[in-house]
Design an enzyme around this catalytic site. Structure first.
Site, PDB file in Angstrom:
ATOM      1  N   GLN A 151       6.883  -7.259  -0.056  1.00 55.93           N
ATOM      2  CA  GLN A 151       8.008  -8.110  -0.663  1.00 55.93           C
ATOM      3  C   GLN A 151       9.421  -7.801  -0.085  1.00 55.93           C
ATOM      4  OE1 GLN A 151       7.087 -10.709  -2.150  1.00 55.93           O
ATOM      5  NE2 GLN A 151       4.871 -10.110  -3.056  1.00 55.93           N
ATOM      6  N   LYS A 165       2.994 -13.006   4.462  1.00 55.51           N
ATOM      7  CA  LYS A 165       4.182 -13.350   3.511  1.00 55.51           C
ATOM      8  C   LYS A 165       5.474 -13.558   4.497  1.00 55.51           C
ATOM      9  CE  LYS A 165       2.023 -10.570  -0.087  1.00 55.51           C
ATOM     10  NZ  LYS A 165       1.754 -11.416  -1.192  1.00 55.51           N
ATOM     11  N   ASP A 167       5.470   0.522   0.014  1.00 56.48           N
ATOM     12  CA  ASP A 167       4.805  -0.973  -0.305  1.00 56.48           C
ATOM     13  C   ASP A 167       5.948  -1.791   0.117  1.00 56.48           C
ATOM     14  OD1 ASP A 167       4.057  -3.467  -0.648  1.00 56.48           O
ATOM     15  OD2 ASP A 167       3.318  -3.036  -2.754  1.00 56.48           O
ATOM     16  N   CYS A 170      -1.322  -9.322 -10.137  1.00 55.99           N
ATOM     17  CA  CYS A 170      -1.923  -8.133  -9.524  1.00 55.99           C
ATOM     18  C   CYS A 170      -0.754  -6.907 -10.203  1.00 55.99           C
ATOM     19  CB  CYS A 170      -2.065  -8.249  -8.162  1.00 55.99           C
ATOM     20  SG  CYS A 170      -3.100  -9.288  -7.647  1.00 55.99           S
ATOM     21  N   HIS A 191       2.257  -3.073  -7.465  1.00 58.35           N
ATOM     22  CA  HIS A 191       1.069  -3.760  -7.352  1.00 58.35           C
ATOM     23  C   HIS A 191      -0.037  -3.126  -7.278  1.00 58.35           C
ATOM     24  CE1 HIS A 191      -1.477  -6.516  -5.125  1.00 58.35           C
ATOM     25  NE2 HIS A 191      -0.645  -7.680  -5.173  1.00 58.35           N
TER      26      HIS A 191
END
Length: 406
Positions: A201, A224, A198, A361, A121
């Site tokens: 997700q 999220k 990261d 993104c 991302h």
């Protein structure tokens, strides 16, 4: 509790859009919020809205207890060793920027390497670009396999003794591929580098254990994972955070302020300048309670089932092109031959179906895929196979519509 029962806990999903029952397939962008989280936010604002840490009055004490109680919930949620390693931020982007500004600039010099992947991302690319420009370090990218995964052999080849930082997503927001973070971290540590993950997700969809992963930093967002917007988390190993300077200065994060110098509070508060995101943190704690009541392992298994069903259902549509590996998280990114993704998303919206369209993104990944944009359907615990059937039917209608037009 099955998905249809869970769905009833999300008020926003019980509505019609364009005269059709809402089918929400955009949870990778932001998830919806259950009544448990909405009620906790309402209770805070109605019953004990107050600043934290500063006051000794009843409301301030109650707010502080709830705020710091949520920090402990986050610690347990990702199995961090201490609440000192849990920093509340505005989201994944802010968390990654803190590492890139504070840790990277203090520890990088000319000739050092930052290793990334092309699937990242933008929030896990641009901060490292800026850190490299500021320090003279160089960026390196681990090549992707044909299906959009990475191989550990390529990680071994890419990480050298010059590498100081390896930054990688645990789950791609486009491909749905799940990266072997534990093994990548081990390789990074063998070369004296730190691993920055990261987790935007992954944390909402699977059990995360930062102690087992052994990563040095882990970032994720509340919105999220059924929580409020504007709240996120940076996990960092205590030895790193203690040696890092704050990036935001003001109230709350100070110990003593003199006319010409100041000292900082201990962890974690030295990174939380100003009035913190109180309601957001409390709401995040409620979201964690909600997800853990259902079970992260159960959520992950169900989403894998949905993804597999979606691939089998959608690949039968003529002109359907999917991107990413067969084994994936609950994300299906695709194009439909002859239809621009933005047009596709607009048409299926008329059927009450919300999907994402664009570059997500992840422009370097779009270039690697040799496309300008894609459509994306992403699933969560409140989605059903009937939602996927609705999408499949809408895609067939879309193809027929554009076939008639042209």
């Amino acid at each position: 509790m099955n998905a249809k029962e869970i769905r009833q806990l999300f008020p926003i999903l019980n509505q019609e859009v364009n005269g059709q029952p809402l089918v929400y397939l955009d949870s990778s962008a932001t998830s919806q919020k259950p009544v448990q989280v909405i009620d906790v936010l309402s209770e805070y604002y109605k019953g004990y809205n107050s600043n934290v840490h500063r006051g000794v009055h009843t409301l301030g004490t109650k707010a502080t207890d709830a705020y710091e109680g949520s920090r402990e919930k986050v610690r347990k949620f990702i199995n961090a060793a201490s609440v000192e390693e849990i920093i509340f931020t505005r989201g994944t982007t802010t968390s990654l920027n803190i590492v890139a500004w504070s840790y990277a600039r203090a520890n990088l010099q000319e000739g050092d390497e930052i290793v990334l992947t092309p699937m990242e991302h933008h929030s896990n690319i641009i901060p490292w670009q800026q850190a490299a420009k500021a320090t003279g370090a160089t960026l390196k990218y681990i090549p992707l396999q044909q299906d959009g995964t990475i191989s550990l052999d390529d990680v071994q080849d890419s990480v050298t003794n010059k590498t100081k930082i390896v930054a990688m997503t645990q789950v791609s927001n486009v491909l749905g591929s799940i990266n072997p973070i534990k093994e990548v971290t081990k390789i990074a540590h063998e070369h004296g580098a730190v691993c920055v993950v990261d987790g935007a997700q992954s944390a909402p969809h699977m059990k995360v254990d930062v102690e087992e992963l052994d990563c040095d930093f882990f970032a994720f967002s509340g919105h999220k994972m059924c929580g409020p917007t504007g709240i996120g988390v940076l996990y960092g190993k205590k030895e790193h955070l203690e040696n890092m300077e704050p990036v935001e200065f003001g109230g709350e994060m100070i110990d003593f302020v003199e006319l010409y110098d100041s000292t900082w509070k201990e962890l974690p508060w030295k990174f939380e300048g100003g009035t913190p995101i109180i309601a957001g943190a409390i709401g995040l704690g409620a979201a964690i309670d909600f997800l853990e009541d259902i079970g992260l392992d159960e959520i992950a298994a169900y989403e894998h089932e949905l993804a597999d069903y979606a691939l089998n259902r959608l690949e039968s549509i003529e002109g359907f092109q999917v991107y990413g590996p067969r084994e994936r998280a609950g994300i299906v990114t695709f194009n439909l031959e002859g239809v621009h993704p933005h047009d596709l998303a607009t048409v299926v919206d008329q059927e009450g179906i919300a999907i994402r369209a664009g570059h997500h993104c992840a422009q370097p990944l779009m270039k690697w895929l040799d496309v300008t944009a894609t459509a994306r359907a992403s699933f969560y615990l409140y989605n059903t196979k009937e939602d996927i059937d609705s999408l499949a039917n809408a895609l067939v209608k879309t193809k027929e519509y554009f076939g008639d037009v042209f």
